[in-house]
Design a protein around this motif. Structure first.
Motif, PDB file in Angstrom:
ATOM      1  N   GLU A  28       0.823  -1.211   0.000  1.00  0.00           N
ATOM      2  CA  GLU A  28       0.000   0.000   0.000  1.00  0.00           C
ATOM      3  C   GLU A  28       0.859   1.264   0.000  1.00  0.00           C
ATOM      4  OE1 GLU A  28      -3.612   2.142   2.509  1.00  0.00           O
ATOM      5  OE2 GLU A  28      -2.847   0.209   3.169  1.00  0.00           O
ATOM      6  N   GLY A  29       1.992   1.216   0.692  1.00  0.00           N
ATOM      7  CA  GLY A  29       2.897   2.376   0.701  1.00  0.00           C
ATOM      8  C   GLY A  29       3.400   2.707  -0.695  1.00  0.00           C
ATOM      9  N   LEU A  30       3.619   1.678  -1.507  1.00  0.00           N
ATOM     10  CA  LEU A  30       4.047   1.902  -2.886  1.00  0.00           C
ATOM     11  C   LEU A  30       2.931   2.569  -3.685  1.00  0.00           C
ATOM     12  CD1 LEU A  30       6.098   1.620  -5.154  1.00  0.00           C
ATOM     13  CD2 LEU A  30       5.272  -0.720  -5.507  1.00  0.00           C
ATOM     14  N   VAL A  31       1.703   2.136  -3.474  1.00  0.00           N
ATOM     15  CA  VAL A  31       0.567   2.761  -4.158  1.00  0.00           C
ATOM     16  C   VAL A  31       0.475   4.239  -3.775  1.00  0.00           C
ATOM     17  CG1 VAL A  31      -1.961   2.800  -4.347  1.00  0.00           C
ATOM     18  CG2 VAL A  31      -0.728   0.621  -4.413  1.00  0.00           C
ATOM     19  N   LEU A  32       0.614   4.549  -2.492  1.00  0.00           N
ATOM     20  CA  LEU A  32       0.567   5.944  -2.048  1.00  0.00           C
ATOM     21  C   LEU A  32       1.712   6.755  -2.660  1.00  0.00           C
ATOM     22  CD1 LEU A  32      -0.407   5.404   1.678  1.00  0.00           C
ATOM     23  CD2 LEU A  32      -1.848   6.337  -0.151  1.00  0.00           C
ATOM     24  N   THR A  33       2.881   6.147  -2.765  1.00  0.00           N
ATOM     25  CA  THR A  33       4.027   6.820  -3.378  1.00  0.00           C
ATOM     26  C   THR A  33       3.768   7.093  -4.856  1.00  0.00           C
ATOM     27  OG1 THR A  33       5.553   5.828  -1.797  1.00  0.00           O
ATOM     28  CG2 THR A  33       6.503   6.644  -3.857  1.00  0.00           C
ATOM     29  N   VAL A  34       3.205   6.117  -5.548  1.00  0.00           N
ATOM     30  CA  VAL A  34       2.884   6.287  -6.970  1.00  0.00           C
ATOM     31  C   VAL A  34       1.848   7.397  -7.146  1.00  0.00           C
ATOM     32  CG1 VAL A  34       1.800   5.173  -8.972  1.00  0.00           C
ATOM     33  CG2 VAL A  34       3.529   3.956  -7.645  1.00  0.00           C
ATOM     34  N   LEU A  35       0.818   7.430  -6.303  1.00  0.00           N
ATOM     35  CA  LEU A  35      -0.189   8.480  -6.387  1.00  0.00           C
ATOM     36  C   LEU A  35       0.420   9.844  -6.081  1.00  0.00           C
ATOM     37  CD1 LEU A  35      -3.275   6.744  -4.759  1.00  0.00           C
ATOM     38  CD2 LEU A  35      -2.973   7.357  -7.173  1.00  0.00           C
ATOM     39  N   ASP A  36       1.323   9.892  -5.114  1.00  0.00           N
ATOM     40  CA  ASP A  36       2.003  11.143  -4.787  1.00  0.00           C
ATOM     41  C   ASP A  36       2.812  11.620  -5.990  1.00  0.00           C
ATOM     42  OD1 ASP A  36       2.844  13.255  -3.000  1.00  0.00           O
ATOM     43  OD2 ASP A  36       4.781  12.231  -2.870  1.00  0.00           O
ATOM     44  N   HIS A  37       3.538  10.713  -6.622  1.00  0.00           N
ATOM     45  CA  HIS A  37       4.333  11.063  -7.808  1.00  0.00           C
ATOM     46  C   HIS A  37       3.417  11.543  -8.934  1.00  0.00           C
ATOM     47  CE1 HIS A  37       7.340  10.985 -10.951  1.00  0.00           C
ATOM     48  NE2 HIS A  37       6.531  10.225 -11.661  1.00  0.00           N
ATOM     49  N   ALA A  38       2.326  10.834  -9.164  1.00  0.00           N
ATOM     50  CA  ALA A  38       1.394  11.216 -10.226  1.00  0.00           C
ATOM     51  C   ALA A  38       0.827  12.610  -9.981  1.00  0.00           C
ATOM     52  CB  ALA A  38       0.268  10.185 -10.325  1.00  0.00           C
ATOM     53  N   ALA A  39       0.572  12.939  -8.733  1.00  0.00           N
ATOM     54  CA  ALA A  39       0.073  14.280  -8.404  1.00  0.00           C
ATOM     55  C   ALA A  39       1.160  15.329  -8.614  1.00  0.00           C
ATOM     56  CB  ALA A  39      -0.426  14.313  -6.960  1.00  0.00           C
TER      57      ALA A  39
END
Length: 76
Positions: A28-39
């Motif tokens: 889940e931390g990777l998903v949050l990191t990916v979403l942060d990067h996408a933003a």
């Protein structure tokens, strides 16, 4: 597809980070990191609360929320 595209697509279908992580078989931390990067690169718009930061203070109507808002506790 890339992990970035997969995460953004799953989030766009209304899935929260935990659900996206289970679907893709990643942390889940990777998903949050990916979403942060996408933003950060402007690929998606997100409230800061969706990424574990202080609340944004405003929530758009349900039909016009960006994909990352599904995880925001203020939008439920």
């Amino acid at each position: 597809m890339s992990l970035l595209a997969d995460v953004v697509a799953a989030s766009g279908r209304g899935r929260g980070p935990a659900s996206v992580a289970r679907e893709l078989g990643v942390d889940e931390g990777l998903v949050l990191t990916v979403l942060d990067h996408a933003a950060r690169v402007g690929l998606v718009q997100t409230s800061s609360a969706a990424l574990g930061r202080s609340g944004c203070g405003t929530c758009p109507p349900r039909g016009s929320r960006p994909p990352a808002c599904v995880a925001c506790p203020l939008t439920r």
